[in-house]
Motif scaffolding. Sequence first.
Motif, mmCIF file in Angstrom:
data_model
loop_
_atom_site.group_PDB
_atom_site.id
_atom_site.type_symbol
_atom_site.label_atom_id
_atom_site.label_comp_id
_atom_site.label_asym_id
_atom_site.label_seq_id
_atom_site.Cartn_x
_atom_site.Cartn_y
_atom_site.Cartn_z
ATOM 1 N N GLU A 97 0.809 -1.210 0.000
ATOM 2 C CA GLU A 97 0.000 0.000 0.000
ATOM 3 C C GLU A 97 0.848 1.269 0.000
ATOM 4 O O GLU A 97 0.364 2.347 -0.354
ATOM 5 N N LYS A 98 2.103 1.179 0.428
ATOM 6 C CA LYS A 98 2.943 2.389 0.488
ATOM 7 C C LYS A 98 3.609 2.699 -0.852
ATOM 8 O O LYS A 98 4.359 3.672 -0.947
ATOM 9 N N SER A 124 3.216 3.378 -5.115
ATOM 10 C CA SER A 124 2.286 3.791 -6.164
ATOM 11 C C SER A 124 2.144 2.672 -7.196
ATOM 12 O O SER A 124 2.888 1.690 -7.174
ATOM 13 N N LYS A 125 1.175 2.822 -8.100
ATOM 14 C CA LYS A 125 0.966 1.807 -9.130
ATOM 15 C C LYS A 125 2.209 1.637 -9.995
ATOM 16 O O LYS A 125 2.578 0.511 -10.347
ATOM 17 N N GLU A 158 5.290 2.230 -9.125
ATOM 18 C CA GLU A 158 6.324 1.549 -8.345
ATOM 19 C C GLU A 158 6.037 0.060 -8.213
ATOM 20 O O GLU A 158 6.945 -0.773 -8.257
ATOM 21 N N ARG A 159 4.769 -0.283 -8.068
ATOM 22 C CA ARG A 159 4.408 -1.698 -7.978
ATOM 23 C C ARG A 159 4.752 -2.427 -9.271
ATOM 24 O O ARG A 159 5.288 -3.532 -9.262
ATOM 25 N N ASP A 203 -1.173 -3.346 -11.167
ATOM 26 C CA ASP A 203 -1.366 -2.158 -10.341
ATOM 27 C C ASP A 203 -1.444 -2.511 -8.853
ATOM 28 O O ASP A 203 -1.060 -1.708 -7.993
#
Length: 949
Positions: A632-633, A635-636, A638-639, A898
């Motif tokens: 959750e920490k 961003s899309k 970064e994921r 995402d």
Amino acid sequence: MKNWFHSWRAAVRIARRDAWRFKGRSFLVLAMIALPILGVSAADVTLRSSDLSTAESLNRDLGRADARISDPSLAGEPLLQNPTGEQYAPVGDFENKPWPDGPADVKKTIPPGATVLEDTLGSGKLRTTHGLLHTEIRELKASDPMAQGIMRLLDGRFPEKGGEVAATTHFLETSGLRVGSKLTARGLDADYRIVGEYELPSSLGTDQVNALPGAFLAPLDKALKADDLPGTSPTTTRLVSLSGGFTWNMVQEANAKGVTVTSRAVQLNPPADSDVPLYQQDGWGTYEQSTASKTFEMAAMGTIVGLAMLEICLLAGPAFAVGARRSRRQLGLVGANGGDRSHIRAIVLSGGLVIGVASAVVGTVLGVALTFALRPVLEEYNGGRFGGMEIRPLELIGIAALAVLTGLLAAIVPAVTASRQTVLASLTGRRGVRRSSRVLPVLGLIAFALGAAIALYGSTMTDQFAIVAGGSALAELGVVALTPALVGLFGRIGRWMPLSPRLALRDAVRNRGRTAPAVAAVLAAVAGTVAVSTYEASSDAQSRAAYTPELPHGAVSVMLDEGGGRDVPAVRTAVQKNLPTEIRADVDRISVGKPSCSMYGGEDGCGRYEVVVPKANQCPLWMNNGGEDPSEKFSKAERRKLIKDWRCKEGDVYSSVNGGVLIGDAKLLAVLGIKDADAEKALADGRIVSFDKRNIDTNGKIGIRLITDVEAADAAFEKGEDPPGDVKTVAAHQVAGSPNAYGIAMILTPATAEATGLSTVPLGAYYSTGAMPSSAQKQKLDSELDKTGSDVSLHIEGGYVSENSIVLLALTVFAGLVTIGAAGIATGLAQADAEADLKTLAAVGAPARVRRTLSGFQCGVVAVMGVLLGSMAGVLPAIGLRLTQRRSEEDWYREALDEGLSAVDLPHVPIVIPWGTLAALLVAVPLGAAILAALVTRSHRVLGRRAAT
């Protein structure tokens, strides 16, 4: 003919006489219409009979009891339930407190004066003539009148003493036992006598034995636990009978004491939704099918029925045209004696009415009779007995009316064609000049273009399958409308053909009125077959690509995770004795705690181990943050970036060994197909061989943490801390190239494990085979493994097995039969029309074989044209559906990226053309139709008399 009634009555009499005179043609049309009616009526009776009413279902669940009380193990907490008792939830909010767990005091929920009968269900491994069979064990006094209806006694009697049991028919067939045989259970020394055979009416395939309460499950559970084996975990419900029944208010009172109730009175007369407290809670309610979904299903059903009727009309229409051709002199006499066109149309339409009524009666009666005759077979196939033969006259009348309507629709075009002929042409046999419609091809071209555009839009711009299917159906109807024009295009190739095929092709083009319907019928059948075959072949290719083998092809693994591995040597020997093995690689597992502990722990005194992954090698998306979601920490973007990181890659195969660490030697590498001399040397040098570089720290070592206090470890995990435990470090060798290790994380030898201080117990073995084991070898091995009395996990890697071959074969056969039937009808009509030409050929000295070869080519021409057009029309919807599915899966894949899910792969949605099916349709079916038509056609010359002038 004074009025319309008398004219139609005369027309029906003429049609009935004509149908009786030409029995062969009449039977052919009757069979075409009656066969679908037979299938639909049989399906209707079968579905209605197998669909149990609420009262019938309750009789099989409750017997003669009024209710069944069940304990959901919510520690007696008050709960809410729906009227059936299938849905329930405890009262209150348990989000921030432990979920209630434990038994309720069921005795307090039983109303005063009620009669109670306990029904306990468990399971165990029972000894059979073949070995061991995992079987349901039910303790219920089945001879009690309250239980009547739950079990159906077939032979013998129900148990009356503690040492007696009854068994289901399926259990007796599977086990090889019979009434009178002895029955024993694994871990239990006591013998039982089978005194009866019964069946569960709604579950015919269940292996179950019945005993008196307390006679089987309690001794078996006690014996298994004493032998340190898993128990049977029985569950008990209570059947309750009381005067006045179990009302909804009584159900709610029982809910307040923590139990659920299945009540006969409540289900027969359910309360309003507003009176059900469960439905008033957030997230609960009655779940009904949406209006849009119902509309779509009705539209789909209507489309299927409509296409089926179109298919029958296209097939039967030429047959009625044959009758009209042969009766044209009779129809001419009607016109010569004052009859107008409406009378001629009425006569031909009456033919369709007579055949339709006969088809309706024959198809419906045979459908019902067939269901009665095949009732035992249908019940066995369905897995449950019918509640009774339920016949709904209105539905059968509607199905029969469909046959009558189909017969009338099939006769419309021949009726209109016959009425347009002049009296002179009908009496002299002249056919005159007939022009094909110019409007129909234009409408067909518009429909085809519009349908193709809709299907293309649906497959490229939306994810709606319905749009693609609707557009494809419209395009196919357009091709059907274009058929007469397309038949004319085929005629242009006749100039390069020999005499017989040239005559056949010319005749087909000149008489498009009879050729086009037959070609359209073949087109529709072949298009559907090609569409389904293409979709199924593509789906099969996708499943084959997605299949992940657990072992190399032909390899065998056998695991035994119980009893401290005491039966493993016998299991290893049994596999090697019964299968064609080559290399045997024995494997052990790490044990933490008592030797009898399973690899998953969970029992008292049992621990577990885990591989210590260095912090620097841990995936940031998975790192333990004290119960919080670490992804959750990020961003899309970064994921998406992180899931491509080598630390976040997951293996394709889930390991059957907890922790993925096996104790073995270099033979295991050979069985897995890993040829790596460095890995073999590392094992010989006492190093651990790793297939995952994340497990190796900067010093080239791997740590294995031994956890003895499982509760403390779980508590540490909740806090995001490392669990307590002794860490054993071993020098490691990372295998280069990332070979497929089939879920195994690392291998170390028994000597290395002992030197490191790791306790091990036998687990099983891996084998390579010289050939795939046969079915007989597998059955013999299963029998040998059963004799050990252990829960053995055996896997033989046979690779991907397609389940679509039978489907494709059935579709090909269906399309072939329709093609041959339609081509045969068109050939019969061609012979009726070309009788004068054939007589002329005979008169001028044409060889005898010309009639036979001409008939064969006429049939083949229709089949070839229909198959070619159908194949092209059928590929479109399949491609459109696959493209839509590809878009849908790609959208889901992007959403998974995402969310940071790395276990998903880029979807592979191929489009595969089933060339084998197409080859059979394009070559074998037309050739077979032509040969069959040639064989059944008489080749001798038939010269007719000169007509009287």
